[in-house]
Every structure is written in structure tokens, then in C-alpha cells.
Design a protein around this motif. Structure first.
Motif, PDB file in Angstrom:
ATOM      1  N   ALA A  45      91.030  58.104  72.412  1.00  0.00           N
ATOM      2  CA  ALA A  45      90.587  58.549  71.093  1.00  0.00           C
ATOM      3  C   ALA A  45      90.097  57.365  70.272  1.00  0.00           C
ATOM      4  O   ALA A  45      90.694  56.285  70.310  1.00  0.00           O
ATOM      5  CB  ALA A  45      91.733  59.243  70.366  1.00  0.00           C
ATOM      6  N   THR A  47      89.435  55.051  66.898  1.00  0.00           N
ATOM      7  CA  THR A  47      90.344  54.732  65.798  1.00  0.00           C
ATOM      8  C   THR A  47      89.995  55.489  64.527  1.00  0.00           C
ATOM      9  O   THR A  47      90.859  55.771  63.705  1.00  0.00           O
ATOM     10  CB  THR A  47      90.320  53.220  65.510  1.00  0.00           C
ATOM     11  N   SER A  48      88.724  55.841  64.345  1.00  0.00           N
ATOM     12  CA  SER A  48      88.331  56.604  63.165  1.00  0.00           C
ATOM     13  C   SER A  48      87.099  57.436  63.489  1.00  0.00           C
ATOM     14  O   SER A  48      86.242  57.026  64.263  1.00  0.00           O
ATOM     15  CB  SER A  48      88.033  55.678  61.978  1.00  0.00           C
ATOM     16  N   THR A  49      87.026  58.624  62.883  1.00  0.00           N
ATOM     17  CA  THR A  49      85.885  59.510  63.070  1.00  0.00           C
ATOM     18  C   THR A  49      85.895  60.550  61.956  1.00  0.00           C
ATOM     19  O   THR A  49      86.970  60.979  61.519  1.00  0.00           O
ATOM     20  CB  THR A  49      85.941  60.221  64.439  1.00  0.00           C
ATOM     21  N   THR A 117      87.460  64.257  70.985  1.00  0.00           N
ATOM     22  CA  THR A 117      88.516  63.433  71.571  1.00  0.00           C
ATOM     23  C   THR A 117      89.558  63.057  70.521  1.00  0.00           C
ATOM     24  O   THR A 117      90.767  63.080  70.787  1.00  0.00           O
ATOM     25  CB  THR A 117      87.916  62.161  72.196  1.00  0.00           C
ATOM     26  N   ALA A 118      89.102  62.723  69.307  1.00  0.00           N
ATOM     27  CA  ALA A 118      90.026  62.357  68.232  1.00  0.00           C
ATOM     28  C   ALA A 118      90.910  63.535  67.836  1.00  0.00           C
ATOM     29  O   ALA A 118      92.125  63.382  67.633  1.00  0.00           O
ATOM     30  CB  ALA A 118      89.244  61.854  67.023  1.00  0.00           C
ATOM     31  N   GLN A 122      95.228  64.261  68.395  1.00  0.00           N
ATOM     32  CA  GLN A 122      96.195  64.736  67.411  1.00  0.00           C
ATOM     33  C   GLN A 122      96.898  65.999  67.901  1.00  0.00           C
ATOM     34  O   GLN A 122      98.110  66.156  67.736  1.00  0.00           O
ATOM     35  CB  GLN A 122      95.500  65.009  66.075  1.00  0.00           C
ATOM     36  N   THR A 403      93.602  64.681  60.781  1.00  0.00           N
ATOM     37  CA  THR A 403      92.144  64.623  60.663  1.00  0.00           C
ATOM     38  C   THR A 403      91.611  65.669  59.691  1.00  0.00           C
ATOM     39  O   THR A 403      90.451  65.616  59.299  1.00  0.00           O
ATOM     40  CB  THR A 403      91.468  64.858  62.024  1.00  0.00           C
TER      41      THR A 403
END
Length: 420
Positions: A45, A47-49, A117-118, A122, A403
Motif C-alpha cells: 500500500a 503511504t498516502s493517496t 491497494t490503499a 485498511q 481513508t
């Protein structure tokens, strides 16, 4: 059973074309489908998106534009499920076909896979709830699917590949897909694909499945008598309600307020967006902008909350909706370019997009409510800072709290309407 919230959704894309390579007419009948393993593993994943905002924008557009959901009707979509299915298709699209999907999804192909993926990272942290996601690719077994495409689905979406025989037994292939869907959704969606959805000309079906089942963090208690509820159409109807008192996070904006109901695993919640009286249509038209702000809730003392029990089931044909968003070449059998999947430009095209969503919110049954009532009785009475009664048409978002990506987004115009 103590379940308070159940949600399941399916998005499917049907791709049809002439066969690519070989002489499929001489092929023997296909065995039961087995999964093909890709040569790569799921990517880590990022780190940020901006996954939450991307899915909120798409989900609101879908809810407002889908012809199968009227403005004053109950309905829901899964932004996560729809986004996943479209992003998997985008991984194999090229040229104008790819550009059309990028505009709808609001990002480039690498960002699309990174967003899913992010979110999946979670979802994988869940505890105390039942949550499953699955992506599947169902190609005609004679179709020579490109290995880079299979690898991309595996690394970006964790998708499985299940070859079937559309040429000789398209109804058998359809049943295999429906059985897979039924299993992934715990039989809440037993038949995603109707009999006329596939044919001997079908070459690929892409499916995303999402299932969620969990109890409330604070158990709800059924109210003994029906309460008046103002529908989106302005009619008062008696409605079954449930209530609880807890430190429910809230937020407010111009013409609306929201309240978040955490699940037992507080990484997940259902947030209700309640328009002010007479503002339902206005807030609905601004839903894309309202949802991100409504999810930014904060705890503000103890809240006595009363909300309707509800059940929403939606089956939608998303092809007209996507055409309204400017996706045209993808559905054109002569111009579509899905050569990243297989064959050459024009060999494959998207011939249908279907979506089903089921959401049920209940207090968890009499047994669960009685156990909670007994627990509250032995403790000190909480100090109630405010009361929130959801007694008029509202919107709901089921999301992960990290998210803020919406797994489900819907509207309850009249909770007394039975589901099919």
C-alpha cells in the motif's frame, strides 16, 4: 444473531468480441473453472493517496445519475466496487478508451490501482466484523490474455483469473460466475448475471464483490412503537425505529448535519447525512461536495440517537450512466481498444456493466437489545448533551475511518418500503 449492519455489493463488466487466436470451434467442453495464478504478488500500500475523495466523487455521481435510482426512491451503490471494476478494465484499455475511463475515475491508471491497494490495506486490518472483498476475471478459455495484464490485476487488485467456456456453454459459465458471486456475498446476491447477459460471443467478465457484516459499537434498542417519518416525497409514514445513547461523532454544514455510528471495529462506521427540513433535493444535488465534509465528524459529548431500521436493495445497469459520463468508445465494437488485455484494437469491447448492492441496518435483534439494556441498567445514567432523531429522508455512507473511502453510499427516501 447480533448483526446490526449488513452490506454487500457486486459490480460486473461484460466484454464481448470475436475470438483472438486459435480455432475455438474444435475445443473440447471446458471443465469446472480453476484459478490461474499470476507470477506476481499484491503490491504494498502507498503511504498516502486521495482514495477517499476519489471514491466519494465517483459514488455521488453514480447515485445521482443512475436511471435505476429515482431521486425519491431508496437506493445504494458501492463506490468501492464500481471503482474497482472500472479500474481493472482501465488496466487493459489503451488510447481513447483509456482516456475516457481516466476522466470518469478522476486519475491516471497507476493512481487508480494505488487507491484500491490503499483501501484494501485498511480493510485487511478489520477485527470483530466480517468483511470480504474479491476481484475476479472470467475469460473465455481460448482467449490469449496478455501476461502483463494478468500481472497488473494481481499486483494492483489481487484479482483471481478463472477461465470458462462461453463458446460451448455460456449458460454454464454464467452459472459459475453467479455461484462465485453468491458465495462471496453470503447468498445475499444469488444471481448477478441474468440469462441474457452472456452469449457465445462473450470473451471476458470482470467482477468485484464486497461483503460487510458487523455489529454496532453501541448496541441499538428497538423502539416499541412506530414513529412518524417524513419521506423524500413529503408524505408522513409510520416507521420502525431503533435508539441508543453514546458519544456519537457529529458534523454539520449548510442545510445538513451528520452523525457517525461506529461498528464494533471502530475502523468502520456508517455515517448518516440528514438534510434540514425541506432541503433533501438541494443536499442531494450537492452530495459529491457534502460527503467528504459529512465524514469529518468529531465527538461532542453524549448523543441520544434515534434512527430507522432500513433495508435497501438496488440492481442497476450502469452502461447508460457511463455513456452519460462520456464513455463511448469502450462500448463500440469497432473502436474500443482493450488490446492491453488481449488481441488487437477492436477485438474486445465492453457490452454491459451491471451493479447490485444490498444494505440492511437493524438493531441486532431482541436478544442483542435485551443484553445491552441490562448492561446499561447496572451502570450510571449518561449525561445527554443532545438528541438527534432521524425522522426524515436521509443519506448514508458506510466507510473506513482512516481513508474515509465510501464502501457503500445510498439514500433512504422511505424506510417503510419493503425490499424485493
Amino acid at each position: 444473531m447480533r448483526t446490526a449492519l449488513i452490506g454487500t455489493t457486486i459490480a460486473g463488466l461484460l466484454l464481448g468480441a470475436t475470438a483472438c487466436g486459435g480455432d475455438p470451434a474444435k475445443a473440447p467442453p471446458a471443465p469446472q473453472p480453476s484459478q490461474i495464478k499470476a507470477a506476481v504478488v499484491r503490491a504494498k500500500a502507498p503511504t498516502s493517496t486521495p482514495a477517499g475523495s476519489m471514491l466519494s466523487t465517483l459514488g455521488a455521481r453514480m447515485l445521482l445519475s443512475t436511471k435505476d435510482i429515482g431521486a425519491h426512491e431508496n437506493g445504494s451503490v458501492s463506490p468501492y466496487s464500481i471503482y474497482s471494476a472500472l479500474a481493472m478494465t482501465r488496466a487493459g484499455a489503451r488510447g481513447t478508451s483509456a482516456q475516457e475511463l481516466d476522466r470518469v475515475l478522476g486519475s491516471s491508471e497507476p493512481q487508480q490501482a494505488a487507491a484500491i491497494t490503499a483501501i484494501d490495506a485498511q480493510l485487511a486490518k478489520r477485527s470483530g466484523i466480517t468483511l470480504s472483498t474479491a476481484n475476479g476475471l472470467w475469460p473465455e478459455r481460448t482467449l490469449q490474455v496478455r501476461q502483463p495484464f494478468l500481472d497488473r490485476l494481481a499486483s494492483g487488485f489481487g484479482a483471481g483469473v478463472y477461465p470458462v467456456d462461453y463458446l460451448h456453454d455460456h449458460q454454464g459459465a454464467r452459472k459459475s460466475i453467479n455461484q462465485w458471486v453468491s458465495g462471496k456475498t453470503h447468498k445475499l446476491i444469488p444471481e448477478l448475471l441474468p440469462a441474457d447477459f452472456v452469449s457465445e460471443g462473450t470473451r471476458l467478465v470482470l467482477v468485484n464483490a464486497l461483503y460487510l457484516k458487523g455489529s454496532w459499537s453501541t448496541q441499538m434498542t428497538p423502539m416499541s412503537d412506530p414513529q412518524p417519518f417524513m419521506t423524500a416525497g413529503g408524505r408522513s409514514t409510520p416507521t420502525t425505529m431503533m435508539s441508543a445513547t453514546s458519544a456519537y461523532p457529529t458534523a454539520a454544514g449548510s442545510g445538513w448535519r451528520s452523525v457517525s455510528m461506529p461498528l464494533k471495529d471502530k475502523r468502520f462506521a456508517m455515517t448518516l447525512i440528514v438534510p434540514d427540513k425541506g432541503r433533501y433535493d438541494s443536499i442531494r444535488s450537492q452530495l459529491g461536495a457534502v460527503v467528504p465534509r459529512a465524514l469529518a465528524t468529531r465527538s461532542a459529548g453524549s448523543v441520544e440517537l434515534s434512527v430507522p431500521s432500513f433495508s435497501v436493495r438496488t440492481a442497476a445497469d450502469l452502461k447508460p450512466t457511463l455513456e452519460g459520463f462520456g464513455v463511448h468508445e469502450l462500448f463500440d465494437s469497432n473502436r474500443a481498444d482493450l488490446s492491453g488485455m488481449a488481441g488487437e484494437p477492436g477485438d474486445l469491447f465492453v457490452s454491459g456493466v451491471v451493479h447490485q448492492s444490498v444494505v440492511k441496518a437493524t438493531p441486532g435483534g431482541v436478544e442483542a437489545a435485551a443484553a445491552t439494556a441490562a448492561g446499561m441498567a447496572v451502570g450510571s445514567a449518561p449525561q445527554i448533551d443532545r438528541k438527534i432523531t432521524v425522522d426524515r429522508a436521509f443519506f448514508f455512507v458506510i466507510h473506513d475511518t482512516a481513508t474515509r473511502a465510501p464502501l457503500f453510499l445510498g439514500q433512504v427516501a422511505d424506510p417503510s418500503v419493503p425490499t424485493g
